[in-house]
Design a protein around this motif. Structure first.
Motif, PDB file in Angstrom:
ATOM      1  N   VAL A 244       1.059  -1.571  -0.675  1.00 50.81           N
ATOM      2  CA  VAL A 244       0.258  -0.050   0.072  1.00 50.81           C
ATOM      3  C   VAL A 244       1.486   1.288   0.185  1.00 50.81           C
ATOM      4  O   VAL A 244       0.372   2.300  -0.248  1.00 50.81           O
ATOM      5  N   MET A 245       1.659   1.214   1.292  1.00 54.58           N
ATOM      6  CA  MET A 245       2.521   2.595   0.950  1.00 54.58           C
ATOM      7  C   MET A 245       3.442   2.559  -0.329  1.00 54.58           C
ATOM      8  O   MET A 245       3.980   3.580  -0.461  1.00 54.58           O
ATOM      9  N   ALA A 246       3.779   2.139  -1.049  1.00 53.72           N
ATOM     10  CA  ALA A 246       4.521   2.022  -1.913  1.00 53.72           C
ATOM     11  C   ALA A 246       4.075   2.465  -3.750  1.00 53.72           C
ATOM     12  O   ALA A 246       4.240   3.355  -4.293  1.00 53.72           O
ATOM     13  N   PRO A 251       3.142   7.163  -6.717  1.00 53.16           N
ATOM     14  CA  PRO A 251       2.541   7.072  -7.755  1.00 53.16           C
ATOM     15  C   PRO A 251       2.671   6.495  -9.029  1.00 53.16           C
ATOM     16  O   PRO A 251       3.274   7.702  -9.682  1.00 53.16           O
ATOM     17  N   GLY A 252       2.152   5.969  -9.938  1.00 49.50           N
ATOM     18  CA  GLY A 252       2.682   5.834 -11.401  1.00 49.50           C
ATOM     19  C   GLY A 252       3.637   5.114 -11.517  1.00 49.50           C
ATOM     20  O   GLY A 252       3.762   4.602 -13.134  1.00 49.50           O
ATOM     21  N   GLN A 253       3.751   4.876 -10.080  1.00 50.53           N
ATOM     22  CA  GLN A 253       5.455   3.446 -11.007  1.00 50.53           C
ATOM     23  C   GLN A 253       4.736   2.093 -11.438  1.00 50.53           C
ATOM     24  O   GLN A 253       5.630   1.826 -11.939  1.00 50.53           O
ATOM     25  N   PHE A 254       3.828   2.102 -11.136  1.00 48.49           N
ATOM     26  CA  PHE A 254       2.463   0.838 -11.239  1.00 48.49           C
ATOM     27  C   PHE A 254       1.908   0.476 -11.734  1.00 48.49           C
ATOM     28  O   PHE A 254       0.647  -0.460 -11.347  1.00 48.49           O
ATOM     29  N   GLY A 255       1.846   1.540 -12.385  1.00 48.41           N
ATOM     30  CA  GLY A 255       0.092   1.646 -13.290  1.00 48.41           C
ATOM     31  C   GLY A 255      -0.484   2.750 -12.333  1.00 48.41           C
ATOM     32  O   GLY A 255      -0.329   2.408 -11.327  1.00 48.41           O
ATOM     33  N   THR A 310      14.107  15.598   3.750  1.00 46.17           N
ATOM     34  CA  THR A 310      15.211  15.471   3.724  1.00 46.17           C
ATOM     35  C   THR A 310      15.740  14.103   3.706  1.00 46.17           C
ATOM     36  O   THR A 310      16.158  12.980   3.420  1.00 46.17           O
ATOM     37  N   TYR A 311      14.935  13.351   4.837  1.00 49.35           N
ATOM     38  CA  TYR A 311      15.367  11.825   5.111  1.00 49.35           C
ATOM     39  C   TYR A 311      13.422  11.060   5.327  1.00 49.35           C
ATOM     40  O   TYR A 311      14.554   9.340   5.701  1.00 49.35           O
ATOM     41  N   GLU A 312      12.947  11.709   4.887  1.00 47.70           N
ATOM     42  CA  GLU A 312      11.652  10.676   5.008  1.00 47.70           C
ATOM     43  C   GLU A 312      10.804  10.995   3.734  1.00 47.70           C
ATOM     44  O   GLU A 312      10.717  11.876   3.192  1.00 47.70           O
ATOM     45  N   ILE A 313      10.062  10.073   3.300  1.00 45.57           N
ATOM     46  CA  ILE A 313       9.679   9.474   1.619  1.00 45.57           C
ATOM     47  C   ILE A 313       8.495   9.070   2.426  1.00 45.57           C
ATOM     48  O   ILE A 313       7.173   9.753   1.930  1.00 45.57           O
TER      49      ILE A 313
END
Ligand code: MN
Length: 507
Positions: A244-246, A251-255, A310-313
């Motif tokens: 879910v978090m990926a 977004p958009g990377q996996f369809g 800076t270090y959190e996605i």
């Protein structure tokens, strides 16, 4: 944007893993938490496998309103009928039929020719469709099945009425590129897949379950089967929280897909499962591990304070980590606790709520602050209605002496038994005294684990024990701020399960 259907199999594939069995009331609690999290389909069990599974599927079907409730069945009439029966009260029932298709399984397990597999597929799916409209078919070991034959089986299942086709990587053998191309190939080559949902079911034997599931989505899958904390057979299944978090973070990377998941419930759902099974997630586990958002290096801390990105996605609040702050103290009343219970997705009857309130007050006195995980552990730890309870325990231990334990246990019928024993350490002595007092001296302590439910010196400890009696291994658990007391109650939990009278009657 397409909807990606999230199919959760924590209660089936997850529960099947050794050491992850759950009792019936806990399965219902878990199902409620999954519905609140927003999963679309809950696979509640394998009704033909055991009477416990049948009861569990029935109970989940009774309590779940919005999500589809699914029961698994082998491709044989008795299994399919048993699953349909167990799903009778479901608002939205789904039958999930599986049959192995790879050469290895055909030759060594099923001893069947391809034609037989095709015929059984048609018959099984048609029979399932005679019970319900929502039928999923899984060619087991699909990723190791010859492509041409897999296409034939999928086509047969679709023609017989399957509405979802699940492609399992049963043994965790696939790689992302290969798995993506398999989905694309099926969509391009199998007639009749319009209006049918393709699904991925991945195992983590090579640590690729999430990657393979995301690759399947790129290839055209619109359902993913996953579990909370990635539990499941062997190395486990695709972890729901990671998938879910990926999808959210990239977004958009996996369809172009979206899910209905409320990601702020991910941490509490993960913690509920840990409380139920007694198995913690490793601190470095992605998304829900204790350290997933901890910045240790000074330079990182400085960066995050200056600007989080800076270090959190992802932000910890996005996955529900802020729910772990101090929530209640000893001055909190019933109303505050009730609200907290509700926000954790749990519903309690009045008597159960009153027991929780008493346990909560007791804990708040000992510990000061009570966190969400503590509340979940107390809810899960309620053992009302069991045959035996602990009324007194005293142990003595040290490096230069034999450990002793004196216990007094009370039976539901009012009788009390006192017993004392010596042992190799206080827990061994307690185990001997308790099993003697209750008449279960023919048991052996097989495994013992303690985990800290939250943190701090007064944290609740959850003790999980495995006890062997003949060929059977029974697990029990209990929580307390005192580890010896938790150990005694975990042993008693096993004894109560052996008596077959534990709350809910599930063992
Ligand atoms: Mn599986």
């Amino acid at each position: 944007m397409d909807r990606l259907i999230l199919f959760d199999t924590t209660l089936r594939d997850g529960e099947q893993a050794p050491g992850f069995s759950m009792r019936l009331p806990d399965k219902v609690r878990m199902a409620r938490a999954l519905e609140r999290l927003g999963v679309d389909v809950i696979e509640a069990g394998f009704p033909a496998a055991s009477a416990d599974d049948r009861r569990a599927v029935r109970a989940v079907a009774d309590h779940i309103e919005r999500a589809v409730v699914c029961g698994l069945a082998r491709c044989v009439p008795a299994d399919i009928d048993a699953a349909a029966q167990a799903l009778q009260s479901a608002a939205r029932p789904r039958l999930h039929v599986f049959l192995a298709t790879s050469a290895i399984h055909r030759q060594h397990k099923l001893k069947m020719a391809k034609e037989q597999i095709l015929a059984l597929t048609r018959e099984g799916v048609a029979r399932a469709r005679s019970h319900v409209d929502d039928v999923e078919f899984s060619p087991e070991d699909a990723s190791r099945t010859e492509r041409g034959f897999l296409g034939e089986v999928v086509q047969a299942a679709v023609e017989a009425g399957a509405t979802t086709i699940n492609i399992p990587d049963t043994v965790g053998y696939a790689t992302p590129t290969e798995f993506e191309s398999l989905f694309a190939w099926l969509l391009a080559h199998v007639p009749g897949l319009d209006g049918v949902t393709l699904s991925a079911h991945c195992h983590d034997d090579l640590g690729l379950a999430v990657s393979n599931s995301l690759a399947a989505v790129r290839g055209g899958a619109r359902q993913v089967e996953c579990t909370i904390n990635g539990i499941g057979e062997r190395a486990g299944n695709c972890a729901l929280e990671e998938l879910v978090m990926a999808l959210r973070t990239r977004p958009g990377q996996f369809g172009d897909v979206s899910t209905r998941i409320d990601s702020t419930c991910l941490v509490s759902t993960s913690r509920l499962l840990s409380s139920i099974t007694g198995v913690s997630v490793p601190p470095n586990k992605a998304i829900v591990g204790k350290n997933a958002f901890a910045h240790e290096a000074g330079i990182h801390q400085h960066g995050v304070l200056a600007h989080a990105s800076t270090y959190e996605i992802m932000r910890p609040e996005q996955v529900g980590f802020d729910g772990q702050r101090l929530v209640l103290g000893k001055h909190s009343g019933r109303h505050a606790l009730r609200q907290r219970v509700h926000s954790l997705g749990q519903e309690l009857e009045e008597a159960a709520f009153e027991r929780l309130f008493a346990a909560f007050k007791d804990l708040a006195d000992r510990k000061g602050e009570v966190l969400d995980d503590d509340i979940l552990a107390l809810i899960v730890g309620d053992r009302q209605g069991c045959a035996w309870s602990l009324s007194r325990l005293q142990t003595s231990a040290g490096t230069d002496r034999v450990s002793t334990a004196t216990v007094c246990v009370q039976h539901r019928d009012g009788s009390a038994v006192d017993e004392a024993a010596t042992g190799d350490g206080p827990i061994d002595a307690t185990f001997r005294a308790m099993t003697r007092a209750t008449g279960y001296h023919d048991t052996q302590l097989d495994d013992y684990n303690v985990r800290s439910v939250t943190w701090g010196e007064d944290a609740l400890g959850q003790v999980t024990v495995s006890v062997r009696r003949g060929d059977a291994v029974v697990r029990g658990s209990a929580v307390s701020t005192d580890v010896i007391e938790a150990s005694a109650n975990a042993i008693l939990d096993v004894i109560n399960r052996l008596e077959g009278t534990a709350a809910g009657g599930a063992s």
